[in-house]
Design a protein around this motif. Sequence first.
Motif, short mmCIF file in Angstrom:
data_model
loop_
_atom_site.label_atom_id
_atom_site.label_comp_id
_atom_site.label_asym_id
_atom_site.label_seq_id
_atom_site.Cartn_x
_atom_site.Cartn_y
_atom_site.Cartn_z
N THR A 27 21.60 36.22 46.84
CA THR A 27 22.69 35.82 45.72
C THR A 27 22.63 34.20 45.05
O THR A 27 22.64 33.45 46.19
CB THR A 27 23.99 36.01 46.29
OG1 THR A 27 24.37 37.28 46.45
CG2 THR A 27 25.25 35.38 45.11
N ARG A 29 23.50 31.31 42.33
CA ARG A 29 24.31 30.88 41.32
C ARG A 29 24.07 29.78 40.50
O ARG A 29 23.11 28.88 40.76
CB ARG A 29 25.69 30.42 42.11
CG ARG A 29 26.13 31.24 43.04
CD ARG A 29 27.27 30.76 44.07
NE ARG A 29 28.37 30.47 43.11
CZ ARG A 29 29.12 29.21 43.30
NH1 ARG A 29 28.69 28.38 44.35
NH2 ARG A 29 30.20 29.09 42.54
N LYS A 49 24.59 43.12 29.30
CA LYS A 49 24.23 44.52 29.51
C LYS A 49 22.83 44.94 29.70
O LYS A 49 22.35 45.49 30.63
CB LYS A 49 25.16 45.59 28.63
CG LYS A 49 24.86 46.66 29.05
CD LYS A 49 25.79 47.54 27.87
CE LYS A 49 25.62 49.14 28.26
NZ LYS A 49 26.31 50.05 27.20
N ARG A 52 21.35 43.31 32.88
CA ARG A 52 21.62 43.83 33.94
C ARG A 52 21.00 45.43 34.22
O ARG A 52 20.16 45.78 35.35
CB ARG A 52 23.10 44.32 34.04
CG ARG A 52 24.04 43.25 34.17
CD ARG A 52 25.52 43.66 33.87
NE ARG A 52 26.33 42.26 34.20
CZ ARG A 52 27.51 42.05 33.57
NH1 ARG A 52 27.76 43.08 32.57
NH2 ARG A 52 28.30 41.08 33.67
N ARG A 58 22.88 42.48 39.59
CA ARG A 58 24.14 42.25 39.47
C ARG A 58 24.38 40.78 39.08
O ARG A 58 24.23 39.85 39.47
CB ARG A 58 25.13 42.44 40.50
CG ARG A 58 24.97 43.86 41.18
CD ARG A 58 26.43 44.12 42.10
NE ARG A 58 26.21 43.48 43.22
CZ ARG A 58 25.42 43.46 44.37
NH1 ARG A 58 24.89 44.50 44.51
NH2 ARG A 58 25.56 42.87 45.51
N ASN A 60 27.16 38.33 37.37
CA ASN A 60 28.51 38.29 37.14
C ASN A 60 28.96 36.93 36.53
O ASN A 60 28.17 35.64 36.93
CB ASN A 60 29.39 38.66 38.28
CG ASN A 60 29.41 39.85 39.07
OD1 ASN A 60 29.44 40.77 37.96
ND2 ASN A 60 29.07 40.13 40.23
N ILE A 61 29.86 36.85 35.68
CA ILE A 61 29.94 35.50 35.07
C ILE A 61 31.74 35.03 35.36
O ILE A 61 32.55 36.01 35.12
CB ILE A 61 30.01 35.67 33.34
CG1 ILE A 61 28.27 35.92 33.25
CG2 ILE A 61 30.46 34.20 32.76
CD1 ILE A 61 28.04 36.09 31.79
N SER A 62 31.72 33.92 35.73
CA SER A 62 33.28 33.48 36.10
C SER A 62 34.10 33.51 35.24
O SER A 62 33.61 33.09 33.95
CB SER A 62 33.01 32.18 37.02
OG SER A 62 32.66 31.05 35.92
N GLU A 63 35.20 33.70 35.29
CA GLU A 63 36.39 33.95 34.33
C GLU A 63 36.93 32.55 34.00
O GLU A 63 36.65 31.65 34.90
CB GLU A 63 37.35 34.95 34.52
CG GLU A 63 37.01 36.33 34.81
CD GLU A 63 36.54 36.83 33.49
OE1 GLU A 63 36.93 36.32 32.43
OE2 GLU A 63 35.76 37.94 33.52
N VAL A 71 27.59 31.64 36.76
CA VAL A 71 26.92 33.06 36.46
C VAL A 71 26.23 33.33 37.90
O VAL A 71 25.57 32.63 38.44
CB VAL A 71 25.64 32.87 35.32
CG1 VAL A 71 25.08 34.36 35.39
CG2 VAL A 71 26.30 32.55 34.22
N THR A 72 26.60 34.32 38.63
CA THR A 72 26.06 34.73 39.87
C THR A 72 25.14 36.07 39.57
O THR A 72 25.58 36.82 39.16
CB THR A 72 27.48 35.18 40.79
OG1 THR A 72 28.13 34.01 40.90
CG2 THR A 72 26.68 35.37 42.13
N THR A 74 22.70 38.56 41.84
CA THR A 74 22.69 39.16 43.12
C THR A 74 21.65 40.24 43.13
O THR A 74 21.69 41.31 42.22
CB THR A 74 24.06 39.69 43.71
OG1 THR A 74 24.93 38.50 43.67
CG2 THR A 74 23.94 40.23 45.17
#
Length: 332
Positions: A27, A29, A49, A52, A58, A60-63, A71-72, A74
């Motif tokens: 993981t 960041r 999309k 990915r 995976r 993921n972008i923090s809200e 931006v994580t 994994t």
Amino acid sequence: FTQQCIFYCPMEPNKVQPEGGLNVTLTIRLLMHGKEVGSIIGKKGETVKKMREESGARINISEGNCPERIVTITGPTDAIFKAFAMIAYKFEEDIINSMSNSPATSKPPVTLRLVVPASQCGSLIGKGGSKIKEMRESTGAQVQVAGDMLPNSTERAVTISGTPEAIIQCVKQICVVMLESPPKGATIPYRPKPASTPVIFSGGQAYTIQGQYAIPHPDLTKLHQLAMQQTPFTPLGQTTPAFPGTLLPLHYLVCTSWLDASPPASTHELTIPNDLIGCIIGRQGTKINEIRQMSGAQIKIANAMEGLSERQITITGTPANISLAQYLINAR
């Protein structure tokens, strides 16, 4: 468990692929600014999309309404590296597109910022800087480890600049180092702060607005007072009593501000030499955003004009806002 597995997950055995690469789950960041995040997301989320699906990682972008986002990424190492490659090439594409409307002739490097636990940075730098020097020489990328930890965390930013190919090779080497030296102790992750809150000056004191309350801000007040001494603007109205460390209902501050009869927003312009504009804007606009937040003023910087050695800066706000913004710009 999550904190111990920022870079290495013991649930996955550390195996070697036939190609000689590592086969583990990671993981990683990344710290990105709003514009960079927008580029990664794409129209209606189509770009992220695609990343990915094609990388298998995976992403993921923090809200949150923050100037910076986390931006994580994994997944297995091969998926991680594919995702990094896609991000690096996307940023290079953005740079090329921006150059089509710019007089600049040399292409700036692609830059990514990793967020790394501070306890692992020593291994990344190496004894006497030997490891980081080796990475620079073998990949051709520029690598910088921040000396200070990110606010309210035990993590540091690691900045990588260069061509997409150099960045990918550098990330691979960083991952190997991180796997060999897992984080020591608990890691407090960096969480970017929300976008700047409004700043109001009343009765010679600065307040930040949070919900229904105006909270006195002593640091901004001191800066404001110093700015008043060194700029031609004079604050109007000093009738509001000071309440150090006390929450004031917002309606009270608004009413007393009306009684102060403060003038409406005005505009002030100043010119800055082109060779100094960079230190005012800062990397990715960090410094100018900081000045906007601290002063509460709107600040616009005109585009560079061919043949002109100066740039015009337009500051809009109350006299107090303008004075503090002008003072902070001069200080930079």
